[in-house]
Write an enzyme that holds these catalytic residues in place. Structure first.
Site, short mmCIF file in Angstrom:
data_model
loop_
_atom_site.label_atom_id
_atom_site.label_comp_id
_atom_site.label_asym_id
_atom_site.label_seq_id
_atom_site.Cartn_x
_atom_site.Cartn_y
_atom_site.Cartn_z
N LYS A 1 19.51 -1.24 1.76
CA LYS A 1 18.85 -0.37 0.79
C LYS A 1 17.44 -0.01 1.25
CE LYS A 1 16.42 -0.91 -3.60
NZ LYS A 1 15.11 -1.32 -3.08
N ASN A 2 16.66 -1.01 1.64
CA ASN A 2 15.25 -0.72 1.93
C ASN A 2 15.05 0.06 3.22
OD1 ASN A 2 14.41 -1.77 -0.47
ND2 ASN A 2 13.70 -3.72 0.36
N ARG B 1 10.37 2.91 -6.59
CA ARG B 1 9.26 2.49 -5.74
C ARG B 1 9.22 3.31 -4.45
NH1 ARG B 1 4.60 0.48 -6.50
NH2 ARG B 1 3.77 -0.50 -4.67
N CYS C 1 10.55 -1.73 -9.72
CA CYS C 1 10.58 -3.02 -10.43
C CYS C 1 9.16 -3.47 -10.74
CB CYS C 1 11.30 -4.06 -9.58
SG CYS C 1 13.03 -3.65 -9.30
N ARG D 1 1.26 -3.26 -8.53
CA ARG D 1 1.78 -2.96 -7.19
C ARG D 1 1.01 -1.77 -6.63
NH1 ARG D 1 8.31 -3.17 -7.10
NH2 ARG D 1 7.96 -3.33 -4.87
N PRO D 2 -0.25 -2.02 -6.23
CA PRO D 2 -1.08 -0.90 -5.78
C PRO D 2 -0.57 -0.29 -4.48
CG PRO D 2 -2.21 -3.00 -5.42
CD PRO D 2 -0.94 -3.31 -6.15
N ILE D 3 -1.04 0.94 -4.18
CA ILE D 3 -0.67 1.57 -2.91
C ILE D 3 -1.94 1.91 -2.12
CG2 ILE D 3 1.61 2.42 -3.61
CD1 ILE D 3 0.25 5.22 -3.88
N ASP D 4 -2.99 1.10 -2.35
CA ASP D 4 -4.27 1.39 -1.69
C ASP D 4 -4.18 1.35 -0.16
OD1 ASP D 4 -3.90 -1.44 -2.57
OD2 ASP D 4 -5.58 -1.76 -1.20
N GLN D 5 -3.29 0.50 0.39
CA GLN D 5 -3.19 0.41 1.85
C GLN D 5 -2.51 1.65 2.43
OE1 GLN D 5 -4.76 -2.22 3.55
NE2 GLN D 5 -5.49 -2.36 1.45
N ASP E 1 12.55 -11.05 -2.20
CA ASP E 1 13.70 -10.39 -2.82
C ASP E 1 14.90 -11.33 -2.95
OD1 ASP E 1 12.25 -8.12 -3.15
OD2 ASP E 1 13.31 -6.91 -1.67
N ILE F 1 4.09 -13.34 -2.81
CA ILE F 1 3.98 -11.89 -2.54
C ILE F 1 3.57 -11.12 -3.80
CG2 ILE F 1 5.18 -9.83 -1.68
CD1 ILE F 1 5.04 -12.01 0.45
N ARG G 1 20.86 0.07 -8.83
CA ARG G 1 19.90 0.69 -7.92
C ARG G 1 20.06 0.15 -6.50
NH1 ARG G 1 14.36 -0.73 -9.03
NH2 ARG G 1 14.38 -0.04 -6.89
C1 UD1 Z 1 8.87 -3.68 -0.37
C2 UD1 Z 1 10.32 -3.69 -0.79
C3 UD1 Z 1 10.55 -4.73 -1.89
C4 UD1 Z 1 10.05 -6.09 -1.43
C5 UD1 Z 1 8.63 -6.01 -0.89
C6 UD1 Z 1 8.17 -7.30 -0.25
C7 UD1 Z 1 11.02 -1.44 -0.42
C8 UD1 Z 1 11.37 -0.12 -1.01
N1 UD1 Z 1 10.65 -2.37 -1.29
O1 UD1 Z 1 8.10 -3.34 -1.52
O2 UD1 Z 1 11.94 -4.77 -2.15
O3 UD1 Z 1 10.05 -6.96 -2.54
O4 UD1 Z 1 8.54 -4.98 0.11
O5 UD1 Z 1 9.05 -7.69 0.76
O6 UD1 Z 1 11.13 -1.65 0.78
N2 UD1 Z 1 0.04 -4.38 -1.71
C9 UD1 Z 1 -1.25 -3.97 -2.02
N3 UD1 Z 1 -1.62 -2.71 -1.64
C10 UD1 Z 1 -0.78 -1.86 -1.01
C11 UD1 Z 1 0.53 -2.29 -0.71
C12 UD1 Z 1 0.91 -3.55 -1.06
O7 UD1 Z 1 -2.03 -4.70 -2.61
O8 UD1 Z 1 -1.18 -0.73 -0.71
C13 UD1 Z 1 0.46 -5.74 -2.08
C14 UD1 Z 1 1.59 -5.73 -3.11
O9 UD1 Z 1 1.10 -5.64 -4.42
C15 UD1 Z 1 2.26 -7.04 -2.82
C16 UD1 Z 1 2.13 -7.16 -1.29
O10 UD1 Z 1 1.03 -6.33 -0.92
O11 UD1 Z 1 1.54 -8.08 -3.42
C17 UD1 Z 1 3.35 -6.76 -0.51
O12 UD1 Z 1 3.80 -5.49 -0.95
P1 UD1 Z 1 4.66 -4.53 -0.04
O13 UD1 Z 1 5.13 -5.26 1.16
O14 UD1 Z 1 3.90 -3.26 0.15
O15 UD1 Z 1 5.90 -4.26 -0.98
P2 UD1 Z 1 6.59 -2.90 -1.34
O16 UD1 Z 1 6.50 -1.94 -0.18
O17 UD1 Z 1 6.13 -2.44 -2.68
#
Ligand code: UD1
Length: 417
Positions: free
Chosen positions: A22-23, A93, A117, A122-126, A305, A327, A397
């Protein structure tokens, strides 16, 4: 709205074939936006997230056709729109990958803020930091992320934390950029390698995927081609844990056993017998499980997961186990549902203490997210009596044909619409 109904206390035995990841699929579909030509994606899982992304790229102008249930032909050359703001986009997501792909292709993107989920913030700042470093301007207005750039120029990007989504998104934005982009502290999950392999097969120049430094040398265009998605590591782990929890004997086929190392070593440690082949792992319960300690970590650590499914399996162990979720800050909400079945679990911040119990009892549960839903299925298979699980849409999903696969292993599971 459908519910699953499970008649529990059944030992599951037999073979199960794992679907495509899926991912990886939810990243590769948006990645096809970058391709000039026809892409054929094989081993696509037949799940709702794939259906939503297929609709999203069609609505942007792509022409797609399912050649069979798991093979999709995509012609993205006709895409003319760089926006995806429909409500269904903000429910998932992985829609954040549309940002990187559209930015790479059009130097512009407008995408609804991603949902998915709920495990706390779950920020996307990075992701945003990476796009900015490549030269993009970003604004967020009315829950829509708006990005534009005159040029995208390769640079060095150090991720403050290991992020799957940010690593892939920056790769997507950088493949057609000028010069070389280096992602440091990159995530190493198998689906990251799969997305890089897909892009390379279409003409990208990415090296280092699967390590913590990825280098992407920009190319002027990507061409079409065929690609076969890797097997789903999390679906495989879910069935392995079903075997362990139900005192079963399941051969999990069509997998890459090395991707399962963190789980196989834990299963052996708690007393499960495993037989590994080139593309299968047979999981055999022979004795009462023993308690253990687990911490979730980025790959190759124990995957977050599989945390809920592992927790349910540890309810079958002798003694008290602990799981630390490192995580996500709020990924134990589902535990309240398990308590309805007689589970004895204590949560202290990001640590769960799980006491083995003699019996779980069927109850009416509500799936709180995708993997928690899978864990509830395992609990229902183990429990005495009948369990119902509401909110099956979460499970749909990410798991293809879950009832069919379980029924073939001897489960009594039905869907009530
Ligand atoms: C992806 C997977 C999800 C899995 C997760 C961790 C997909 C679609 N989803 O989610 O199934 O549970 O990896 O293996 O592939 N973070 C920040 N800022 C950012 C990005 C991440 O603070 O910009 C934090 C997140 O809140 C979390 C950690 O970094 O605490 C890891 O997140 P990330 O690896 O980015 O997970 P996802 O891509 O959301």
């Amino acid at each position: 709205m459908s519910k699953l109904c499970i008649q529990g206390d059944t030992r599951l035995v037999g073979d199960v074939k794992i679907s495509g990841a899926k991912n990886a699929a939810v990243a590769i579909l948006p990645a096809t936006i970058l391709v000039e030509g026809i892409t054929i994606i094989e081993n696509l899982p037949n799940i709702n997230d794939v259906a939503i992304l297929n609709e999203a790229i069609i609505s942007m102008g792509a022409v797609t056709k399912f050649l069979d249930l798991h093979t999709l032909e995509i012609d993205a050359t006709t895409i003319y729109k760089y926006s995806a703001t429909e409500p269904c986009i903000s429910k998932m997501r992985a829609s954040y990958y549309l940002l990187g792909a559209l930015l790479g292709r059009f130097k512009k993107a407008e995408v609804a803020m991603p949902g998915g989920c709920d495990f706390g913030g779950r920020p996307i700042d990075q992701h945003i930091k990476g796009f900015r470093a490549l030269g993009a301007n970003i604004e967020i207005e009315d829950n829509i992320i708006k990005i534009n750039a005159d040029r995208l120029i390769g640079t060095r990007i150090y991720l403050d934390m290991v992020s799957v989504g940010a690593t892939i998104n920056i790769m997507l934005a950088a493949v057609l950029a000028e010069g070389t982009t280096t992602i440091e502290n990159a995530a190493k999950e198998p689906h990251i390698v799969d997305v890089a392999n897909f892009l390379n097969k279409m003409g990208a120049k990415i090296i280092g995927a699967g390590t913590d430094v990825i280098r992407i040398k920009g190319v002027s265009k990507l061409h079409g081609g065929h690609y076969n998605i890797v097997p789903d590591q999390i679906e495989a782990g879910t069935f392995m844990l079903i075997a362990a929890a139900t005192k079963g004997d399941i051969c999990v086929r069509n997998i890459i056993p090395e991707h399962m190392d963190s789980l196989t070593s834990k299963l052996r440690e708690i007393g499960v017998t495993l037989i590994e082949g080139d593309d299968y792992i047979r999981v055999i319960w022979k004795q009462k499980l023993t308690a253990t300690q687990i911490i979730t970590l980025p790959y190759p650590g124990f995957p977050t997961d599989l945390q809920p499914q592992m927790l349910v399996s540890l309810l079958q162990a002798q003694g008290v186990s602990t799981i630390v979720e490192s995580i996500f800050d709020n990924r134990f909400q589902y535990v309240d549902e398990l308590r309805k079945m007689g589970a004895n679990i204590t949560i202290d911040g990001t640590k769960a203490s799980i006491e083995g119990v003699d019996t779980l009892y069927g109850a009416n549960l509500v799936a709180t997210d995708l993997r928690a839903g899978a864990a509830m299925i395992i609990a229902g298979l183990v429990a005495k009596g009948t369990t119902t699980i509401d909110n099956v849409r979460y499970i749909d999903r990410g798991y293809e044909d879950i009832e069919k696969k379980l029924t073939a292993l001897g489960a009594q599971i039905f869907r009530i619409d």
